[in-house]
Design a protein around this motif. Sequence first.
Motif, PDB file in Angstrom:
ATOM      1  N   GLN A   1       1.955   5.268   0.624  1.00 54.74           N
ATOM      2  CA  GLN A   1       1.694   6.334   1.584  1.00 54.74           C
ATOM      3  C   GLN A   1       0.716   7.344   0.761  1.00 54.74           C
ATOM      4  OE1 GLN A   1       5.287   7.996   2.992  1.00 54.74           O
ATOM      5  NE2 GLN A   1       4.288   9.818   3.951  1.00 54.74           N
ATOM      6  N   ILE A   2      -0.149   8.081   1.638  1.00 58.77           N
ATOM      7  CA  ILE A   2      -0.855   8.852   1.145  1.00 58.77           C
ATOM      8  C   ILE A   2      -0.688  10.145   1.565  1.00 58.77           C
ATOM      9  CG2 ILE A   2      -3.437   9.495   0.659  1.00 58.77           C
ATOM     10  CD1 ILE A   2      -2.531   6.750  -0.521  1.00 58.77           C
TER      11      ILE A   2
ATOM     12  N   ASP B   1       0.881  -1.097  -0.006  1.00 51.75           N
ATOM     13  CA  ASP B   1       0.101  -0.032   0.011  1.00 51.75           C
ATOM     14  C   ASP B   1       0.790   1.244  -0.011  1.00 51.75           C
ATOM     15  OD1 ASP B   1      -2.233  -1.665   0.187  1.00 51.75           O
ATOM     16  OD2 ASP B   1      -2.138  -1.329   2.475  1.00 51.75           O
TER      17      ASP B   1
ATOM     18  N   PHE C   1     -14.733  10.422   4.322  1.00 47.58           N
ATOM     19  CA  PHE C   1     -13.325  10.065   4.101  1.00 47.58           C
ATOM     20  C   PHE C   1     -12.964   8.407   3.853  1.00 47.58           C
ATOM     21  CE2 PHE C   1      -9.174   8.857   5.871  1.00 47.58           C
ATOM     22  CZ  PHE C   1      -8.374   9.635   5.444  1.00 47.58           C
ATOM     23  N   GLU C   2     -13.986   7.751   4.091  1.00 44.12           N
ATOM     24  CA  GLU C   2     -14.027   6.274   4.240  1.00 44.12           C
ATOM     25  C   GLU C   2     -13.714   5.956   2.558  1.00 44.12           C
ATOM     26  OE1 GLU C   2     -16.593   6.924   7.726  1.00 44.12           O
ATOM     27  OE2 GLU C   2     -16.210   7.825   5.750  1.00 44.12           O
TER      28      GLU C   2
ATOM     29  N   ARG D   1     -12.986   7.999   0.164  1.00 42.09           N
ATOM     30  CA  ARG D   1     -11.969   8.914  -0.703  1.00 42.09           C
ATOM     31  C   ARG D   1     -10.719   8.227  -0.371  1.00 42.09           C
ATOM     32  NH1 ARG D   1     -10.736  13.906   1.344  1.00 42.09           N
ATOM     33  NH2 ARG D   1     -12.086  13.936   3.245  1.00 42.09           N
ATOM     34  N   SER D   2     -10.401   7.897   0.933  1.00 41.78           N
ATOM     35  CA  SER D   2      -9.278   7.119   1.314  1.00 41.78           C
ATOM     36  C   SER D   2      -8.948   5.926   0.735  1.00 41.78           C
ATOM     37  CB  SER D   2      -8.976   7.093   2.912  1.00 41.78           C
ATOM     38  OG  SER D   2     -10.044   6.221   3.398  1.00 41.78           O
TER      39      SER D   2
ATOM     40  N   GLU E   1      -2.161  14.150   2.281  1.00 44.27           N
ATOM     41  CA  GLU E   1      -2.995  14.851   2.220  1.00 44.27           C
ATOM     42  C   GLU E   1      -2.775  16.277   2.052  1.00 44.27           C
ATOM     43  OE1 GLU E   1      -5.413  14.749   5.818  1.00 44.27           O
ATOM     44  OE2 GLU E   1      -7.320  15.548   4.589  1.00 44.27           O
TER      45      GLU E   1
ATOM     46  N   GLU F   1     -14.742  17.910   2.828  1.00 45.49           N
ATOM     47  CA  GLU F   1     -14.134  16.881   3.416  1.00 45.49           C
ATOM     48  C   GLU F   1     -14.855  15.634   4.210  1.00 45.49           C
ATOM     49  OE1 GLU F   1     -11.201  19.417   5.853  1.00 45.49           O
ATOM     50  OE2 GLU F   1      -9.739  19.337   4.150  1.00 45.49           O
TER      51      GLU F   1
ATOM     52  N   ALA G   1      -8.019   6.493  -2.779  1.00 47.64           N
ATOM     53  CA  ALA G   1      -6.570   6.928  -2.775  1.00 47.64           C
ATOM     54  C   ALA G   1      -5.622   5.749  -2.690  1.00 47.64           C
ATOM     55  CB  ALA G   1      -6.133   8.134  -1.722  1.00 47.64           C
ATOM     56  N   LYS G   2      -6.089   4.847  -1.616  1.00 48.18           N
ATOM     57  CA  LYS G   2      -5.329   3.654  -1.407  1.00 48.18           C
ATOM     58  C   LYS G   2      -5.263   2.592  -2.865  1.00 48.18           C
ATOM     59  CE  LYS G   2      -5.104  -0.393   1.913  1.00 48.18           C
ATOM     60  NZ  LYS G   2      -5.709  -0.932   3.207  1.00 48.18           N
TER      61      LYS G   2
ATOM     62  N   LEU H   1      -5.925  14.048  -1.959  1.00 45.96           N
ATOM     63  CA  LEU H   1      -5.264  12.727  -1.414  1.00 45.96           C
ATOM     64  C   LEU H   1      -4.258  12.273  -2.583  1.00 45.96           C
ATOM     65  CD1 LEU H   1      -8.155  11.092   0.441  1.00 45.96           C
ATOM     66  CD2 LEU H   1      -6.311  12.456   1.587  1.00 45.96           C
TER      67      LEU H   1
END
Length: 345
Positions: A49-50, A47, A103-104, A106-107, A52, A100, A110-111, A75
């Motif tokens: 690194q993200i 995975d 987030f669940e 969006r992250s 922000e 914003e 991004a992952k 992100l």
Amino acid sequence: MKFHSVLCACIFSMTWLSVSPSLAATNPASLPGYATGAHVMHVTTNDPQIDEIGGVIYSQIKEARAIRGLHMTVLVPRTNDLKPAIVYVPGGGFISADYEKFFEMRSALAKAGFVVAAAEYRVVPDRFPAPLEDGKAAVRYLRAHASDYGIDPRRIGVLGDSAGGWLAQLMAMTGAEQKYDKGDFLDQSSAVQAAVSLYGISDVRNIGAGFPEAIQKVHASPAVTEALLVNGPAFATFPGAAVDADPSRALQAGSMGHLEGAKPPVLLMHGSADGLVSPVQSRQLFEALKKHGDQVDYIIVEGAGHGDTHWYQPAIIDQVVAWFKKNLGAPIKDVSRKTGLEANL
């Protein structure tokens, strides 16, 4: 009793250590820094690194005595890949744009390797097409700054929920309509290549289709938010107007008014128990796009209400991630790009 508790704790600790799949069991003493009794953990690095990046001003709205900056939070997976991007536009009943949240989702995107830009936009008392102009400005900003974030400018999608779904649909439907392109970076296209709408609105004239009469009366009021979006609030000599006072103008304020021409792939998702935005909103757009021969998928989430906990579950999030992977494609390896701390900068 005290001895028994301590013994149980020791057994539990040893049991947890022995079954952990991430603990290395071979030649621990050969590792630098090893000491007797230390436990060695092996971690795979699949995975990214993200990073922000908040407080990004993507557009400036110039008014008579002020300039209003519109913000986004980006992100960025820290990789040297050329990454597809997704603009997230939030719901808020046309009166707020808390960009914003969610987030669940969006992250997770991004992952999965997507650059995800959550963007605010103008809401009531600003009138349509202000939100659409802002959504398009966000897309143009990302294309103009693609190298800053490692974005593949050929692959940008949009995601929205509720009123954000309404805006995501409009952004997908109006890719070729340049009259909505206002502001900066007008040399860049605002067209998106894929769109996901979660319990979104396709026609502001019938948001409560099929709902009880009491709700129908609310949507007939000149004070309801969709009426304010289309007509503005009562002021001076204007007494206000219902959303369908000018049916043609109201139709243009929804994706059902922009069906002509080729469209990008669209995913519509709606809860069967939605009591705020009628599931008819997704059904009517699905049927219209199918009739026009456009690529559209429609998923009814059984028992889901409007923005309730169903939409934050892995099954929903994984479905959206997989759909974007299929329709925007995976990140592309680019060994010429910088890596490490200077990646995406």
